[in-house]
Design a protein around this motif. Structure first.
Motif, PDB file in Angstrom:
ATOM      1  N   GLU A   1      51.717 -43.777  -0.487  1.00  0.00           N
ATOM      2  CA  GLU A   1      51.634 -42.460  -1.120  1.00  0.00           C
ATOM      3  C   GLU A   1      52.625 -41.471  -0.493  1.00  0.00           C
ATOM      4  O   GLU A   1      53.244 -40.671  -1.196  1.00  0.00           O
ATOM      5  N   VAL A   2      52.794 -41.541   0.824  1.00  0.00           N
ATOM      6  CA  VAL A   2      53.749 -40.661   1.510  1.00  0.00           C
ATOM      7  C   VAL A   2      55.165 -40.938   1.008  1.00  0.00           C
ATOM      8  O   VAL A   2      55.901 -40.017   0.647  1.00  0.00           O
ATOM      9  N   GLU A   3      55.521 -42.215   0.923  1.00  0.00           N
ATOM     10  CA  GLU A   3      56.849 -42.584   0.426  1.00  0.00           C
ATOM     11  C   GLU A   3      57.048 -42.080  -0.999  1.00  0.00           C
ATOM     12  O   GLU A   3      58.095 -41.548  -1.357  1.00  0.00           O
ATOM     13  N   ARG A   4      56.010 -42.260  -1.823  1.00  0.00           N
ATOM     14  CA  ARG A   4      56.106 -41.850  -3.227  1.00  0.00           C
ATOM     15  C   ARG A   4      56.339 -40.339  -3.324  1.00  0.00           C
ATOM     16  O   ARG A   4      57.210 -39.875  -4.063  1.00  0.00           O
ATOM     17  N   GLN A   5      55.552 -39.570  -2.542  1.00  0.00           N
ATOM     18  CA  GLN A   5      55.690 -38.114  -2.618  1.00  0.00           C
ATOM     19  C   GLN A   5      57.072 -37.660  -2.136  1.00  0.00           C
ATOM     20  O   GLN A   5      57.672 -36.759  -2.720  1.00  0.00           O
ATOM     21  N   ILE A   6      57.563 -38.309  -1.072  1.00  0.00           N
ATOM     22  CA  ILE A   6      58.891 -37.931  -0.565  1.00  0.00           C
ATOM     23  C   ILE A   6      59.959 -38.224  -1.632  1.00  0.00           C
ATOM     24  O   ILE A   6      60.829 -37.404  -1.898  1.00  0.00           O
ATOM     25  N   ASP A   7      59.825 -39.383  -2.301  1.00  0.00           N
ATOM     26  CA  ASP A   7      60.772 -39.719  -3.371  1.00  0.00           C
ATOM     27  C   ASP A   7      60.751 -38.659  -4.463  1.00  0.00           C
ATOM     28  O   ASP A   7      61.789 -38.226  -4.951  1.00  0.00           O
ATOM     29  N   VAL A   8      59.529 -38.259  -4.856  1.00  0.00           N
ATOM     30  CA  VAL A   8      59.377 -37.252  -5.915  1.00  0.00           C
ATOM     31  C   VAL A   8      60.065 -35.953  -5.493  1.00  0.00           C
ATOM     32  O   VAL A   8      60.849 -35.370  -6.245  1.00  0.00           O
ATOM     33  N   LEU A   9      59.803 -35.521  -4.256  1.00  0.00           N
ATOM     34  CA  LEU A   9      60.352 -34.242  -3.791  1.00  0.00           C
ATOM     35  C   LEU A   9      61.865 -34.311  -3.604  1.00  0.00           C
ATOM     36  O   LEU A   9      62.582 -33.370  -3.956  1.00  0.00           O
TER      37      LEU A   9
END
Lengths: 95, 478
Positions: free
Chosen positions: B230-238
């Motif tokens: 989830e952390v990786e996903r959010q960083i990608d989104v941002l």
């Protein structure tokens, strides 16, 4: 506080109540007047009055941790619209 | 860009009572569907909930164990939503005035450092039933056995900064609730469930980023993986210039990913209000004091004592105290100090736990109890047998061949400590291997191991290793 038509629709949806479009304005008016009464109550000075959690001046009784109920599944399921393998059946829930 | 992870956990611990939180129905796991769902649990008209005293006591114990404020007056509220496994159309929970207020726990991280995690609150609530989505004539099946099962929801502050910290926190709470006997901690059966609120922000930023909630995590390993994903996903989104949507996401262990729960896209509006069926719960000092006296030594204190008083390493002390039964077993195996702590710790952690894991047994099912192991360890301590022979005896004890003393006696395993007997065996081995003796004397020191092995073999493993080494060394020098 006055409600709009969309507020009433949202409230109806949360409560799963179907409301006819033509009666919506009446509900808007009635619910708004309930809120007006709440506003009137809110305007009262309650400084120094302790909040009342329950109108009865009593505290919750507790029960001992003992199993007192027996299995009455057959009785309960005899009044259910649909059952199978001991389960209550409901319209398909999609996750 | 340097991102910082922010995690808060909501843990639902199922309380180990006999009956439900508001009714006298049983809560045994694995019962036939709906055989433990009665009038109150089904939300039949005219029924009234009555709070279970043991459940209240368990919540208070948790509060005491975390140094939290206990709510002297607490109030139950209705959380309203519609779902088929929630027969009343609301869940009885607590909103304002929960039973347990702010507290804290100390967590130990992998590098041995520790950190305080603040607890926001812990409140009592009832569980919902279970929906089964397999096809029942095109419909969903509902099992309400779980409806009304008592839960303690433990909410942390967003104090964790990595998936590892979140797991360390979850493990600490898991260990604590089992220590104080309020939850069996069985994650497979759903007795201990973690939801993680995860967000990321740029390092140094004060404000929290938009968070998502991860549900459906049923092991510590998956908790770590789900958060990392989830952390990786959010960083990608941002980093792609988009923004994170506040939503609930389910973790899929098979695909190792989180995905959005469509049904929760609608903003939740639970319209909490005090439940008129339940009066305020008032707790007095006498009730709290009576519970305080039942609290055992807590894991953090026990761990500290194992290190300072028994001289165990932080790692061993942590392993032993993570589980109350294991710590109790270890202390019992020391036989009141007749066995050294380090020896007992090694045997419990390596031999016993290793064997239990291999055979997929729990400690309670161990064929060798703490007293029996303690007797074996005493025989090592008093030089009756060597550590190596002890493993052989342990195997026999595991197979049910009797106590340590019986097995040592029956198999003639008593260690040979008679110097002249060991000398005689050494002489024989030296005489039988002249070329190795020559090489050894020529400077090949490593050959000592060969001679030790030969004499050990000749003695049936029974020669005292320390004496044997000393005698051999002398004799080989010639």
């Amino acid at each position: 506080m006055t409600l709009g038509i969309d507020d009433v629709k949202a409230i109806a949806h949360l409560a799963r109540i179907a409301i006819d479009e033509e009666t919506l304005p009446t509900h808007v008016k009635n619910l708004s007047s309930v809120l007006a009464l709440a506003d009137q109550l809110k305007a009262t000075d309650t400084d120094g009055v302790e909040p009342m959690a329950h109108p009865l001046d009593a505290v919750q009784r507790l029960r001992d941790d003992v199993v007192t109920e027996s299995d009455q599944r057959e009785k309960f399921q005899s009044i259910a619209p649909a059952v199978q393998d001991g389960l209550y059946l409901v319209p398909k829930v999609v996750e | 860009m340097q991102w910082e992870t922010v995690i808060g956990l909501e843990i639902h611990a199922q309380l180990s009572s006999q009956s439900k939180i508001f009714s006298g129905s049983a809560i045994a796991f694995g019962a036939e569907p709906n055989t433990q769902a009665n009038a109150v649990d089904l939300g039949m008209p005219g029924v009234l909930p009555v709070l279970n005293k043991a459940v209240l006591a368990m919540a208070v114990k948790f509060g005491l164990a975390t140094g939290a404020q206990i709510g002297r007056t607490s109030v139950f509220a209705r959380k309203n939503y519609f779902y088929p496994d929630l027969p009343k159309g609301y869940q009885i929970s607590q909103m304002d005035l929960p039973i347990v207020g702010p507290g804290e726990v100390e967590i130990t991280l992998e590098d041995g450092s520790s950190k305080i995690v603040r607890l926001t609150r812990a409140h009592l609530e009832e569980d919902a039933g279970k929906s089964l989505h397999e096809d029942y004539s095109g419909m969903s099946g509902i099992d309400l056995n779980r409806a009304g099962t008592p839960l303690l929801e433990i909410v942390s502050e967003p104090d964790m900064r990595s998936a590892k910290e979140a797991v360390a926190y979850a493990r600490t709470i898991h260990s604590l609730v089992r220590y104080i006997g309020i939850c069996d901690g069985n994650m497979q059966e759903g007795s201990f469930r973690c939801d993680a609120n995860v967000s990321v922000r740029l390092k140094g930023e004060e404000e929290y980023g938009t968070r998502t909630e991860i549900k459906n995590v049923n092991s510590f390993r998956f908790l770590e993986r789900a958060i990392n994903f989830e952390v990786e996903r959010q960083i990608d989104v941002l980093e792609a210039g988009k923004s994170v949507v506040q939503e609930t996401r389910l973790y899929d262990a098979d695909l190792d990913e989180t995905r959005s729960m469509r049904s929760k896209e609608e903003a939740n509006d639970y319209r909490y209000f005090p439940d008129p069926d339940l009066l305020p719960v008032v707790i007095d000092d006498a009730f709290i004091d009576s519970l305080r006296s039942t609290l055992p030594e807590l894991p953090a204190a026990r761990r500290a004592r194992f290190i300072s008083e028994l001289g165990l390493s932080a790692e061993d002390a942590g392993t032993l105290t993570a589980d109350r039964e294991l710590a109790d077993y270890f202390e019992a195996a020391m036989c009141g100090g007749k066995v050294k702590a380090k020896l007992a710790a090694n045997w419990v952690i390596v031999e016993l736990t290793g064997r239990l894991n291999k055979e997929n047994l729990s400690l309670a099912d161990s064929p060798v109890d703490a007293g029996a192991l303690g007797q074996l360890l005493q025989r090592i301590s008093d030089n009756t047998i060597s550590g190596k022979i002890a493993k052989q005896v342990f195997d026999a004890m595991w197979a049910g061949e009797g106590s340590a003393d019986e097995i040592i006696e029956a198999k003639g395993l008593v260690q040979i400590t008679d110097t002249s007997a060991i000398e005689a065996m050494c002489d024989e081995v030296i005489a039988a291997n002249p070329s190795q003796v020559e090489q050894y004397r020529g400077g090949k020191d490593k050959l000592l191991g060969f001679f030790v092995g030969q004499v050990m073999k000749a003695s049936g493993g029974k020669a005292n290793p320390a004496q044997l080494n000393e005698i051999l060394r002398k004799k080989l020098q010639g």
